[in-house]
Design a protein around this motif. Structure first.
Motif, short mmCIF file in Angstrom:
data_model
loop_
_atom_site.label_atom_id
_atom_site.label_comp_id
_atom_site.label_asym_id
_atom_site.label_seq_id
_atom_site.Cartn_x
_atom_site.Cartn_y
_atom_site.Cartn_z
N GLN A 1 -84.78 -30.34 -6.16
CA GLN A 1 -84.25 -31.20 -4.98
C GLN A 1 -85.66 -30.73 -4.19
N ASP B 1 -89.66 -42.61 3.06
CA ASP B 1 -88.13 -42.68 2.81
C ASP B 1 -88.47 -41.98 4.22
N ASN C 1 -77.68 -40.10 8.04
CA ASN C 1 -77.92 -40.48 6.69
C ASN C 1 -77.53 -39.34 6.16
N ALA C 2 -78.09 -37.75 6.71
CA ALA C 2 -77.63 -36.45 6.55
C ALA C 2 -76.24 -36.80 5.52
N ARG D 1 -74.16 -39.43 5.04
CA ARG D 1 -73.39 -39.90 4.15
C ARG D 1 -74.07 -38.92 3.29
N ARG D 2 -75.04 -38.53 2.87
CA ARG D 2 -75.30 -37.75 2.01
C ARG D 2 -74.04 -36.46 1.02
N ARG D 3 -74.22 -36.57 2.59
CA ARG D 3 -73.17 -34.76 1.59
C ARG D 3 -71.56 -35.54 1.30
N VAL E 1 -70.92 -37.82 -0.09
CA VAL E 1 -70.75 -38.56 -1.18
C VAL E 1 -71.62 -37.43 -2.14
N ALA E 2 -71.51 -36.12 -2.16
CA ALA E 2 -72.20 -35.55 -2.56
C ALA E 2 -70.55 -34.72 -2.58
#
Length: 283
Positions: A2, A10, A266-267, A269-271, A273-274
Motif C-alpha cells: 500500500q 489522489d 476520507n480516512a 470512511r476507509r477505516r 470500510v476496512a
C-alpha cells in the motif's frame, strides 16, 4: 504494498468524493470572517509630524527645548496621556482612552529637524484627528513652560548688552572730544584719552557682536515653539479591520480547513470500510 504518499490526483479525487465536507469547512471560515468584518468596530489612524522647539543656547550645546529621547518618553507617559484625554473631556477609564493609549506609535526622525512621527487611532476620522491635535497641544504647553526661563534670560542678557553698548558709545563720544588734537586739554590727558578710546572701540565691537549673536538666536529661524510641521493627515478609509487582508487570510485558511476536513473524513470512511471487510473475513 500500500502506498503511503498522497499525490495531487489522489487529493483531487478525495476532494471530489468528500466535497460536502470540504465545502462545509470553507463556508464555516467564510461565515466567521464575514461576521468579524461586519461586527468589528472601525478604526481610523491620524499621523502628525511634530517639530521640537528650540531655545537660545550657547554654542556647542543642544538648542532643543527637550532632547528627542525625552520627548519620546514623555509622549508615552500615562500622566501625560491622561492630561491629553482630560483636555478633550475623555475619562481615563473610557474605551476611547484605552484605544488612545494602545494605539500610540512613535517614529523618531533624528536627521530631519529632528521630527517625531506620531500616529494614533480613533473610532472616527474626526476623533483620530482630535487625539493627534490634542497631543501636540499638550506637548506645546509643556515646552512653553520649559522655554520661558531660557527666553527670559536671553532677553535680559540682550537688554544688558544694549545698555552697556549705549554707555560705551557715550563714553567714546566723550573720549573723542578729549583726544581731539585741537582741544584745550594737555598732551598727557589727550594721550590717556586716546588709549582709553582704543579700548572703548574694542569693547564696542565686542558688545555689537554679542548683541548680534543674541538677536539672531531670538529670531524665528533659531528660536521657535514646538509645532506641527504639516496638518494632521487622516486617510479616508479605516486602517482596521483590513478587509483585503482578512478576506485573503480567511479564504486561504478556509481552503486549508476544508481540505483537512475532507481528508479526515476520507480516512475515517476507509477505516470503516476496512473494519467491515475484516469482520466479514473473520466471520
Amino acid at each position: 504494498m500500500q502506498r503511503d504518499e498522497v499525490y495531487v490526483v489522489d487529493l483531487w479525487h478525495i476532494l471530489l468524493r468528500e466535497w460536502a465536507w470540504f465545502l462545509a469547512g470553507l463556508l464555516a471560515v467564510l461565515i466567521a470572517v464575514f461576521a468579524f468584518s461586519h461586527s468589528a468596530r472601525r478604526q481610523w489612524e491620524a499621523t502628525a509630524y511634530i517639530q521640537i522647539g528650540q531655545v537660545p543656547a550657547l554654542s556647542g550645546t543642544d538648542p532643543k527645548v527637550e532632547p528627542l529621547a525625552r520627548v519620546l518618553e514623555r509622549l508615552q507617559l500615562v500622566p501625560f496621556q491622561n492630561h491629553v484625554l482630560a483636555n478633550i473631556g475623555i475619562k481615563e477609564d473610557a474605551p476611547e482612552a484605552r484605544l488612545y493609549r494602545k494605539s500610540v506609535k512613535l517614529d523618531p526622525l533624528p536627521y530631519a529637524g529632528p521630527l517625531v512621527k506620531f500616529s494614533v487611532r480613533g473610532w472616527s476620522p474626526e476623533q483620530a484627528r482630535q487625539f493627534a491635535e490634542a497631543t501636540v497641544a499638550e506637548l506645546q504647553i509643556v515646552h512653553q513652560a520649559l522655554m520661558a526661563k531660557p527666553l527670559e534670560l536671553t532677553q535680559a542678557r540682550l537688554n544688558d548688552v544694549d545698555a552697556d553698548l549705549k554707555a560705551a558709545e557715550a563714553t567714546r563720544n566723550q573720549l573723542e572730544q578729549t583726544a581731539k588734537p585741537g582741544s584745550a586739554r594737555d598732551a598727557q590727558e589727550q594721550g590717556v584719552a586716546s588709549m582709553l578710546l582704543t579700548a572703548t572701540d574694542a569693547q564696542i565691537r565686542d558688545l555689537r557682536q554679542t548683541r548680534g549673536d543674541l538677536s539672531i538666536r531670538l529670531t524665528h529661524n533659531y528660536t521657535y515653539q514646538t509645532s506641527l510641521m504639516w496638518p494632521v493627515y487622516v486617510p479616508q478609509g479605516p486602517v482596521f479591520p483590513n478587509l483585503t487582508l482578512i478576506w485573503g487570510i480567511g479564504i486561504l485558511f478556509g481552503l486549508s480547513l476544508g481540505a483537512f476536513a475532507a481528508i479526515a473524513r476520507n480516512a475515517l470512511r476507509r477505516r470503516q470500510v476496512a473494519t467491515v471487510s475484516f469482520n466479514q473475513t473473520t466471520a
